[in-house]
Design an enzyme around this catalytic site. Structure first.
Site, PDB file in Angstrom:
ATOM      1  N   SER A 164       0.824  -1.212   0.000  1.00 51.67           N
ATOM      2  CA  SER A 164       0.000   0.000   0.000  1.00 51.67           C
ATOM      3  C   SER A 164       0.856   1.258   0.000  1.00 51.67           C
ATOM      4  O   SER A 164       2.051   1.225   0.316  1.00 51.67           O
ATOM      5  CB  SER A 164      -0.906   0.021   1.231  1.00 51.67           C
ATOM      6  OG  SER A 164      -0.142   0.280   2.397  1.00 51.67           O
ATOM      7  N   ASP A 185      -1.371  -0.964  -3.746  1.00 53.33           N
ATOM      8  CA  ASP A 185      -2.710  -0.776  -3.188  1.00 53.33           C
ATOM      9  C   ASP A 185      -2.929   0.631  -2.637  1.00 53.33           C
ATOM     10  O   ASP A 185      -2.021   1.269  -2.100  1.00 53.33           O
ATOM     11  CB  ASP A 185      -2.912  -1.792  -2.056  1.00 53.33           C
ATOM     12  CG  ASP A 185      -4.370  -1.989  -1.683  1.00 53.33           C
ATOM     13  OD1 ASP A 185      -5.212  -2.002  -2.598  1.00 53.33           O
ATOM     14  OD2 ASP A 185      -4.652  -2.145  -0.492  1.00 53.33           O
ATOM     15  N   HIS A 186      -4.171   1.107  -2.747  1.00 57.35           N
ATOM     16  CA  HIS A 186      -4.610   2.395  -2.197  1.00 57.35           C
ATOM     17  C   HIS A 186      -3.665   3.534  -2.566  1.00 57.35           C
ATOM     18  O   HIS A 186      -3.207   4.290  -1.705  1.00 57.35           O
ATOM     19  CB  HIS A 186      -4.780   2.307  -0.673  1.00 57.35           C
ATOM     20  CG  HIS A 186      -6.087   1.719  -0.260  1.00 57.35           C
ATOM     21  ND1 HIS A 186      -7.288   2.385  -0.424  1.00 57.35           N
ATOM     22  CD2 HIS A 186      -6.394   0.520   0.299  1.00 57.35           C
ATOM     23  CE1 HIS A 186      -8.279   1.629   0.033  1.00 57.35           C
ATOM     24  NE2 HIS A 186      -7.757   0.478   0.458  1.00 57.35           N
ATOM     25  N   ASP A 235      -6.833   5.055  -5.780  1.00 56.05           N
ATOM     26  CA  ASP A 235      -7.866   5.432  -4.821  1.00 56.05           C
ATOM     27  C   ASP A 235      -8.155   6.930  -4.874  1.00 56.05           C
ATOM     28  O   ASP A 235      -7.454   7.733  -4.267  1.00 56.05           O
ATOM     29  CB  ASP A 235      -7.427   5.032  -3.414  1.00 56.05           C
ATOM     30  CG  ASP A 235      -8.536   5.205  -2.384  1.00 56.05           C
ATOM     31  OD1 ASP A 235      -9.619   5.687  -2.747  1.00 56.05           O
ATOM     32  OD2 ASP A 235      -8.305   4.854  -1.209  1.00 56.05           O
ATOM     33  N   VAL A 273      -7.105  -8.639   2.732  1.00 53.67           N
ATOM     34  CA  VAL A 273      -6.833  -8.914   4.145  1.00 53.67           C
ATOM     35  C   VAL A 273      -5.510  -8.255   4.527  1.00 53.67           C
ATOM     36  O   VAL A 273      -4.491  -8.502   3.868  1.00 53.67           O
ATOM     37  CB  VAL A 273      -6.750 -10.433   4.413  1.00 53.67           C
ATOM     38  CG1 VAL A 273      -6.455 -10.698   5.887  1.00 53.67           C
ATOM     39  CG2 VAL A 273      -8.036 -11.133   3.977  1.00 53.67           C
TER      40      VAL A 273
END
Length: 295
Positions: free
Chosen positions: A54, A88-89, A110, A238
């Site tokens: 992330s 991620d993100h 995002d 997760v």
């Protein structure tokens, strides 16, 4: 084995869901031990997995992506399990562009904090950039709470849930490859008490052509995860559950042996605890009748 593309793993899982099989799990990497545990858990479960880094993890490593990405990719390539590398993100355009050439086959861009029209414009630009480089792009519509100290948000909180009609328009306008939706889960939950809006999941699955992604799955009980996958959630993220297993193990070890100074003494059992957590989640997400421990 060589890295597999995220798009391939998600597409294969989506096709399998039509035959009653499970989804695909994505786990967050913060340290080398996280990456090693995810690979080992995938091998034990005999399942593919996605290793996610992330933007917050990159910040933790001083804003430098290359070393963490290279280490994670090396662990994945040394594994016998089919594994992909996902960023991620990502809110930063600079970090988005850094994905190219670092082994990432996919990025979750995002722009969910922006007003709808700005979200659409920024995401469409990210998609165009990614697709020109063969990079699969995930985006988020709605608000999944719990990040950066935000409180958890219920599935029925006004203005939070993803609207199916808006999701159809969003996917059409942006061209995203997958859509993370807000259906009652929340990031950073340390207890597994989230109740999902399964009617909404079904409505979104019927409305939207691309695979759906569930963020904040650490706080979702086993049966809720199984129901969500059966209803059409394909990629299940997760993160916190790994950190909980890791930290609780380190805390227990140091409480019992407070004079320990060699980090290998507590990192080895902490990594093993994360491996067990990964394996258990993979079996649940993959449709096997094995419970994830609530401990």
């Amino acid at each position: 084995m060589p890295l597999v593309s995220t798009g391939e793993l998600v597409s294969s899982a989506a096709a399998g869901q039509r035959d009653g099989r499970g989804g695909v799990a994505a786990f967050n990497v913060i340290t080398l031990e996280h990456a090693e545990a995810i690979a080992a858990g995938a091998e034990r479960a005999g399942r593919p997995a996605i290793l996610q880094i992330s933007e917050n993890a990159v910040k933790f490593h001083g804003g430098r992506l290359t070393a963490l990405a290279a280490a994670t990719a090396a662990v994945a390539r040394a594994s016998d399990a089919p594994l992909s590398l996902h960023l991620d993100h990502v809110e930063s355009g600079e970090l988005l562009r850094a994905a190219d050439g670092e082994g990432f086959s996919s990025v979750m861009f995002d722009a969910s904090k922006l007003p709808y029209e700005e979200n659409v414009a920024a995401t469409a630009e990210a998609v165009a950039w990614g697709h020109a480089r063969g990079i699969w792009i995930e985006a988020e519509l709605g608000k999944v709470g719990g990040k950066d100290g935000e409180p958890p948000l219920g599935a029925h909180t006004p203005g939070v849930r993803t609207d199916p009609a808006e999701a159809v328009a969003y996917v059409s306008a942006t061209g995203v490859d997958a859509l993370a939706v807000a259906v009652g889960s929340s990031h950073a939950m340390t207890d597994r008490t989230a109740a999902l809006d399964h009617d909404l999941i079904g409505a979104l699955r019927r409305a939207v052509a691309v695979p759906l992604v569930l963020h904040g799955s650490s706080g979702v009980p086993d049966d809720e995860i199984r129901r969500a996958v059966a209803a059409g959630m394909t990629k299940i993220n997760v993160g916190t559950a790994l950190n909980t297993a890791f930290t609780e193990t380190v805390r227990t070890h140091l409480a019992a042996a407070p004079k320990t100074v060699d980090p290998r003494k507590y990192l080895a059992p902490a990594r093993e605890a994360m491996t067990g957590t990964v394996e258990a989640f993979l079996r649940v997400i993959g449709g096997e009748p094995r419970a994830v421990s609530d401990s």
